[in-house]
Design an enzyme around this catalytic site. Structure first.
Site, PDB file in Angstrom:
ATOM      1  CD  GLU A 194      -1.944   4.621   2.995  1.00  0.00           C
ATOM      2  OE1 GLU A 194      -1.577   3.856   1.959  1.00  0.00           O
ATOM      3  OE2 GLU A 194      -2.982   5.070   3.338  1.00  0.00           O
ATOM      4  CG  HIS A 231      -1.917  -0.972   1.256  1.00  0.00           C
ATOM      5  ND1 HIS A 231      -3.043  -0.851   1.869  1.00  0.00           N
ATOM      6  CD2 HIS A 231      -2.052  -2.230   0.463  1.00  0.00           C
ATOM      7  CE1 HIS A 231      -3.877  -2.088   1.808  1.00  0.00           C
ATOM      8  NE2 HIS A 231      -3.405  -2.680   0.687  1.00  0.00           N
ATOM      9  CB  CYS A 265      -1.790   2.312   5.656  1.00  0.00           C
ATOM     10  SG  CYS A 265      -1.371   1.543   4.226  1.00  0.00           S
ATOM     11  CB  CYS A 286      -6.616   0.669   5.360  1.00  0.00           C
ATOM     12  SG  CYS A 286      -4.877  -0.304   4.952  1.00  0.00           S
TER      13      CYS A 286
END
Lengths: 140, 140
Positions: free
Chosen positions: B46, B44, B77, B74
Site C-alpha cells: 500500500e 509494504h 499503511c 496495517c
C-alpha cells in the site's frame, strides 16, 4: 534531531527530525519531514531515518538500533518502527492530537508481535514543542 | 491486486498487492510487498502504491483517489492512507492478527483529521486469504 527539525521548518515542512543509531550511538540514518519537497505523503522524519538506516545496514531489520525522534511517532511512523524491529524508541515532544505511539501501544497492548519500549526524553520536549508551536502559529 | 500479491509470493515476500486509482478507475500507482528485495521495512504494498501515485500526480495529496489492497491495511499503511488523503480504502482479506485499519479507526474514532471510509470487497477476500495462508503454510 532538533537541528533536523529546524531545517524542516526552514523548508516549510512541519518541524520534525529523527535519527536511527546503532548500539554505539553512531547515526546510521537521518530524516526530517520532506513531504512537500518529495511530494510524498509518507516522507515523515522517522520513516526516512528508518529507510536510510536499513539501506546503510543493507538489512530490513534494525534489531540492534534505536529510533530517536523530536516528536512522538504517529501511526505511520509507529508502524515503520514496529516493522523495522528497532530495539527502543526515544521521543521528545508528545503528540497532543491524533494517535501517538504511546497511545497506540496502550490500546493494542498485545497486538504487535514486536513492541519496542517507548521512552520520552523530557529534557528536550520543551524545545521540540516550541518549534512545532511556532511553526503552526505562523500558519494561522 | 491479486496478480501483484502472487508476484510478491514468487519473490518470497508476503503476498500483498495494492493500487491507487483516480476517479476514472485508472491506475496511478501499483505496489506489492518488496521488503526483502529493497531491504526496506517500510516497503509494504500500500505504501509503495501511494508513493508511486503521489509521484505520478506530482502531489503529496491524493484527495480524489482510491486505495485498493488485497489485505486490510496495517498501522503503517493506514497512516500512509490517512496522510495521503485518499477518498476511500477498499480491501479484500481482513487482518486477523495485529492492528488493521478498521480496528484502528473504530478505537480512535475522532482522532484522525482525515478518515476515509474503509470498505471490504468480500468477493475477493477468499482468494486473497488463500494466497496468504498458502504462503505462511510453506514457511512452517
Amino acid at each position: 534531531m532538533l537541528a533536523l527539525a529546524t531545517a524542516a521548518a526552514l523548508s516549510e515542512e512541519v518541524p520534525v527530525g529523527a535519527v536511527v543509531c546503532n548500539p554505539q550511538w553512531e547515526i546510521l540514518g537521518r530524516g526530517r519531514n520532506e513531504i512537500l519537497e518529495r511530494k510524498d505523503p509518507t516522507a515523515h522524519a522517522e520513516l526516512l531515518a528508518i529507510r536510510a538506516a536499513a539501506q546503510a545496514q543493507q538489512s530490513e531489520r534494525l534489531s540492534d538500533c534505536i529510533l530517536i525522534s523530536s516528536l512522538e511517532p504517529c501511526a505511520l511512523c509507529s508502524g515503520a518502527a514496529i516493522f523495522s524491529r528497532v530495539k527502543a524508541v526515544y521521543y521528545f515532544a508528545p503528540v497532543f492530537t491524533g494517535v501517538g505511539m504511546t497511545r497506540l501501544f496502550e490500546v493494542f497492548a498485545e497486538s504487535f508481535n514486536h513492541r519496542p519500549p517507548i521512552i520520552q526524553v523530557e529534557a528536550f520536549a520543551g524545545e521540540s514543542a516550541r518549534l512545532l508551536k511556532e511553526f503552526f502559529a505562523k500558519r494561522r
